[in-house]
Write a protein that holds these residues in place. Structure first.
Motif, mmCIF file in Angstrom:
data_model
loop_
_atom_site.group_PDB
_atom_site.id
_atom_site.type_symbol
_atom_site.label_atom_id
_atom_site.label_comp_id
_atom_site.label_asym_id
_atom_site.label_seq_id
_atom_site.Cartn_x
_atom_site.Cartn_y
_atom_site.Cartn_z
ATOM 1 N N LEU A 141 -80.944 18.644 -45.995
ATOM 2 C CA LEU A 141 -81.091 17.238 -45.915
ATOM 3 C C LEU A 141 -81.669 16.758 -44.540
ATOM 4 N N HIS A 142 -81.427 17.199 -43.542
ATOM 5 C CA HIS A 142 -81.965 16.878 -42.057
ATOM 6 C C HIS A 142 -83.527 17.472 -42.078
ATOM 7 N N GLU A 143 -83.940 18.563 -42.775
ATOM 8 C CA GLU A 143 -85.225 19.009 -42.866
ATOM 9 C C GLU A 143 -86.157 17.978 -43.563
ATOM 10 N N ALA A 144 -85.412 17.410 -44.844
ATOM 11 C CA ALA A 144 -86.318 16.276 -45.528
ATOM 12 C C ALA A 144 -86.437 15.048 -44.663
ATOM 13 N N HIS A 157 -93.417 15.520 -51.610
ATOM 14 C CA HIS A 157 -92.976 16.559 -50.722
ATOM 15 C C HIS A 157 -91.799 17.685 -51.161
ATOM 16 N N LEU A 158 -90.794 16.859 -51.725
ATOM 17 C CA LEU A 158 -89.560 17.825 -52.041
ATOM 18 C C LEU A 158 -89.997 18.533 -53.251
ATOM 19 N N GLN A 159 -90.993 18.087 -54.054
ATOM 20 C CA GLN A 159 -91.217 19.077 -55.023
ATOM 21 C C GLN A 159 -92.229 20.161 -54.696
ATOM 22 N N GLN A 160 -93.167 19.821 -53.745
ATOM 23 C CA GLN A 160 -94.037 20.828 -53.221
ATOM 24 C C GLN A 160 -93.160 22.035 -52.364
ATOM 25 N N SER A 161 -92.277 21.504 -51.510
ATOM 26 C CA SER A 161 -91.568 22.165 -50.520
ATOM 27 C C SER A 161 -90.276 23.128 -51.047
ATOM 28 N N TYR A 201 -74.169 15.610 -48.623
ATOM 29 C CA TYR A 201 -74.329 14.973 -47.362
ATOM 30 C C TYR A 201 -75.404 13.906 -47.877
ATOM 31 N N MET A 202 -75.490 12.822 -47.110
ATOM 32 C CA MET A 202 -76.457 11.704 -47.536
ATOM 33 C C MET A 202 -76.956 11.045 -46.209
ATOM 34 N N ALA A 203 -78.139 10.367 -46.548
ATOM 35 C CA ALA A 203 -79.014 9.642 -45.706
ATOM 36 C C ALA A 203 -79.552 8.641 -46.242
ATOM 37 N N LEU A 211 -87.547 21.882 -51.569
ATOM 38 C CA LEU A 211 -86.113 21.701 -51.026
ATOM 39 C C LEU A 211 -85.328 21.105 -51.911
ATOM 40 N N ALA A 212 -83.801 21.451 -51.863
ATOM 41 C CA ALA A 212 -82.941 21.058 -53.072
ATOM 42 C C ALA A 212 -82.384 19.783 -52.551
ATOM 43 N N VAL A 213 -83.155 18.647 -52.525
ATOM 44 C CA VAL A 213 -82.790 17.354 -52.088
ATOM 45 C C VAL A 213 -82.980 16.163 -52.990
ATOM 46 N N ASP A 214 -82.008 15.460 -53.475
ATOM 47 C CA ASP A 214 -82.293 14.353 -54.404
ATOM 48 C C ASP A 214 -82.592 13.267 -53.655
ATOM 49 N N CYS A 215 -83.570 12.319 -54.336
ATOM 50 C CA CYS A 215 -84.299 11.227 -53.910
ATOM 51 C C CYS A 215 -83.989 10.190 -54.659
ATOM 52 N N LEU A 216 -83.197 9.086 -54.612
ATOM 53 C CA LEU A 216 -82.820 8.159 -55.197
ATOM 54 C C LEU A 216 -83.537 6.706 -54.630
ATOM 55 N N GLY A 217 -84.165 6.013 -55.480
ATOM 56 C CA GLY A 217 -84.488 4.583 -55.207
ATOM 57 C C GLY A 217 -85.963 4.407 -55.334
#
Length: 746
Positions: free
Chosen positions: A714-717, A675-679, A647-649, A681-687
């Motif tokens: 994804l929605h949580e992030a 935030h992703l590292q601290q929480s 899933y992508m945003a 969450l298994a979400v990738d951030c590109l860019g």
């Protein structure tokens, strides 16, 4: 003994205001409450800053974070009853899922007149009836011949006539009132959308067609799920009769006293679809699309909400139409990109249709010859029931794509000699030819043959398109116009030449090659005038030999029975774009275009011009069809961890200040990764990375991509990122938007 006293009125109303702010605004109720009391869903007029706006009550409560003395009163309550509950539910879901402000979502989802505070009620008209035609020669009419003539006319119409129809025959209101005073006629008020079923007559105005074995099998499966959420992917080749299956399914739904919502991708398809439904059914059928006036849209919306309209047909915004008795939702050409709103509230009508059908527990039909990879994966996983129709309604199989190599060949108007010969042979046989070129204008750009200068837009990273009618250079991204130069602005040479071909150039070339055959160009420029497209299609359907030159407008959904040859001028344009969905979308478009050929008595042929006839994906599409290519693309997406497997945003940022934009984008990416590292969450951030067109309309565009294996993560992030952006002062200096499930990276 129970206390029968009415519930205490709330002290605070939480109101959704049409603004980008993701919060409710507190007001206190003023004046007498409506008959239903203060309840969520009522429209109210309130002061917001220095202006008055129409908002919707979302919460009724006794507390506020502000002191009561600081709360403003509402100025007026506009409704006696709340807006439809199913519509409110859908707006709440849409705002939540697409991370959009609820007030702005509600405003986008309702007709303009409701946003302006107009009453939510049906417009009415007068219908006049003769009370007793035997008095036509009444002595009271001997000296009033026009009244006698009017009474005679009304006597010939048992169902009566509207005032508009009467006035069109040169009669006056004074004559009607005079007859009414003599009790010879009477007037009844009726809504504009009335049930057209005559007493004693059936539901159908014309008989249903006989189905073949595949159609019958698909319809039988659809009938099984009429009383529950039953999502089906109806995959049928172009010309296989999907619309007839829709019609017979709707017949069963309407016979149960329920409503059908049909979504179609293009406004250009609305008249022919509406016409087919009106010819089949005696119940009211309404259309909802951007071509309606504000009053017509509100009338259709109200007719659907009240239940008077049994069938609602519309483009993507029609998904927000309230229904009194929902029975089925059908999304035709479900793969089409026009179902995704690309600015503002970036919703996808197909995905909302799925959620709405689940909410109402009604069947859902997603129809397409070339389903999206998302829908195919849902079918593979068993979330959708897959129904296939591989047989055309005619005896001819779908035309195969024939790849024509254009390397080292002279072109005329974009066409190579073998293709020109095939066009001539088809016209000589008395058939029609469709030439598909997805570029409007005369040529993609103007170039200097001496120094290589090309006409580029001052405001975008794009070249300006050359137009001949009228002569100008135009940017199709920012709509900037420029006069044609007399000489090259770089070297002064007068040797300026059009580079490439557009619809205007192909039209001109074909007119020169085949002067005795009419050429119809159908693109956004040639169909601006009202009913221009309908007039051309009427001429085309007469069946005489003709050449049709068109863009996507002509490729989708149109039944052109006399076209036996389709020519795709440039198949490479969309195959090698930077967007990972480019190949999927191009393959769908090619198959849709190919489906226009051989739909009636004669077999079809499709010639595809390409510089890369050995491309493995193009060959796979030509030799084994869309389904084989889709299977390959799904596997490639799985390996690359791209949608629909993840899933992508997309966070889009833009500003006229490049340095300021770059700083804000980098800061957003850093904060998000922290935030992703601290929480955890298994979400990738590109860019951030530049958009495919970095500068557009004199603004710079950067993007930040988030992707996850689970939609909830994804929605949580995304929710955290949106909340941070709303608090960040620097974010107010740039324009930003979050696109959930983006369909394009441009």
């Amino acid at each position: 003994m129970q206390n029968s006293s009415p519930p205490r009125a709330p002290r605070v109303l939480g109101i959704a205001i049409p603004s980008p702010l993701r919060r409710l605004f507190d007001y206190f109720p003023a004046g007498a409450p409506p008959s239903c009391g203060w309840v969520p869903g009522l429209r109210v007029r309130v002061s917001f800053g220095r202006r008055q706006v129409v908002g919707v009550i979302i919460e009724c409560r006794d507390h506020s974070e502000l002191e009561f003395s600081r709360l403003k009163p509402i100025d007026a309550c506009l409704d006696n009853a709340p807006l439809p509950a199913d519509w409110l539910w859908l707006c709440h879901f849409t705002a939540r899922y697409y991370q959009h402000a609820l007030g702005d979502t509600l405003a986008n989802a309702m007709p303009v007149l409701l946003r302006q505070g107009r009453p939510f009620e049906a417009r009415t008209r007068e219908r006049w009836h003769a009370t007793d035609t035997t008095t036509e020669h009444d002595e009271r009419l001997t000296r009033a011949p026009r009244q006698a003539a009017l009474l005679k006319m009304l006597g010939q119409h048992p169902r009566g006539l509207t005032s508009q129809a009467i006035f069109a025959q040169s009669f006056t209101r004074e004559q009607l009132r005079a007859l009414e005073a003599k009790r010879l006629v009477q007037c009844r008020e009726e809504t504009l959308t009335q049930n057209t079923m005559a007493e004693g007559k059936g539901l159908l105005a014309s008989p249903a067609l006989t189905l073949n074995a595949e159609q019958s099998a698909a319809l039988a499966v659809l009938h099984e799920g009429l009383e529950r959420f039953h999502p089906c992917l109806l995959q049928g080749v172009t010309g296989s009769g999907k619309t007839e299956v829709y019609l017979q399914l709707i017949e069963a739904v309407v016979a149960k006293g329920r409503q059908a919502l049909v979504l179609i991708p293009e406004i250009g398809l609305t008249p022919q679809t509406l016409g087919r439904f009106v010819q089949r059914f005696r119940v009211p059928v309404v259309a909802l699309h951007s071509g309606l006036t504000d009053h017509e849209r509100l009338d259709a919306w109200q007719a659907a909400s009240s239940g008077r309209a049994s069938i609602i047909i519309g483009t993507r915004s029609a998904i927000f139409t309230p229904l009194a008795r929902p029975g089925v939702i059908i999304v035709d050409e479900e793969h089409d990109g026009s179902f995704k709103q690309q600015d503002g509230l970036r919703y996808h009508a197909r995905d909302l249709a799925v959620m709405r059908a689940r909410h109402h527990q009604i069947p859902l039909v997603l129809g397409s010859a070339t389903p999206s990879l998302e829908s195919l994966l849902h079918a593979q996983r068993g979330h959708y029931r897959r129904l296939t129709m591989r047989q055309r309604a005619t005896r001819h199989p779908p035309a195969k794509l024939e790849l024509t190599d254009t390397k080292a060949r002279i072109r005329r108007g974009g066409l190579v000699p073998p293709v020109i010969d095939a066009i001539g042979a088809t016209l000589d046989a008395g058939h029609q030819v469709l030439v598909f070129i997805n570029r409007r204008g005369f040529a993609p750009t103007l170039a200097c043959h001496a120094c290589g200068w090309m006409a580029e837009c001052d405001h975008c990273d794009a070249r300006m398109t050359l137009h001949r009618h009228p002569p100008m250079l135009a940017c199709h991204h920012c709509d900037r116009r420029r006069a044609l130069p007399d000489a090259c602005p770089d070297c002064g040479s007068a040797d300026l030449r059009p580079l490439g071909s557009g619809t205007e150039r192909s039209e001109e070339t074909l007119g020169e090659l085949f002067p005795k055959v009419p050429v119809y160009r159908i693109d956004r420029d040639s169909t601006r005038a009202k009913d221009a497209m309908d007039r051309m299609l009427t001429e085309i359907r007469r069946g005489e030999p003709a050449l049709l030159v068109g863009t996507q407008m002509l490729a989708k959904g149109h039944h052109l029975p006399h076209v036996t040859l389709v020519v795709v001028v440039n198949a490479d344009a969309g195959l090698y774009a930077s967007d990972f969905r480019a190949l999927e979308h191009s393959a769908q478009l090619l198959e849709q275009v190919a489906g226009r050929a051989g739909r009636a008595a004669h077999p079809g042929r499709v010639l595809v011009q390409t510089m890369h006839p050995d491309d493995p994906n193009l060959r796979l599409l030509a030799e084994r069809g869309y389904e084989a290519l889709a299977t390959t693309l799904l596997e490639e997406r799985r390996i690359a961890a791209l949608p629909p497997w993840r899933y992508m945003a997309l966070l889009r940022l833009e500003s006229p200040n490049e340095a300021q934009l770059s700083t804000m984008a980098s800061q957003s990416a850093t904060i998000m990764r922290d935030h992703l590292q601290q929480s955890g969450l298994a979400v990738d951030c590109l860019g951030p990375v530049p958009a495919p067109m970095e500068r557009r309309q004199n603004r710079y565009h950067l993007q930040l991509m988030l992707s996850a294996q689970k939609r909830s993560l994804l929605h949580e992030a995304c929710a955290w990122l949106v909340a941070w952006l709303e608090r960040c002062p620097e974010a107010r200096r740039v324009r930003w938007s979050l696109d959930i499930d983006p369909q394009t990276l441009s």
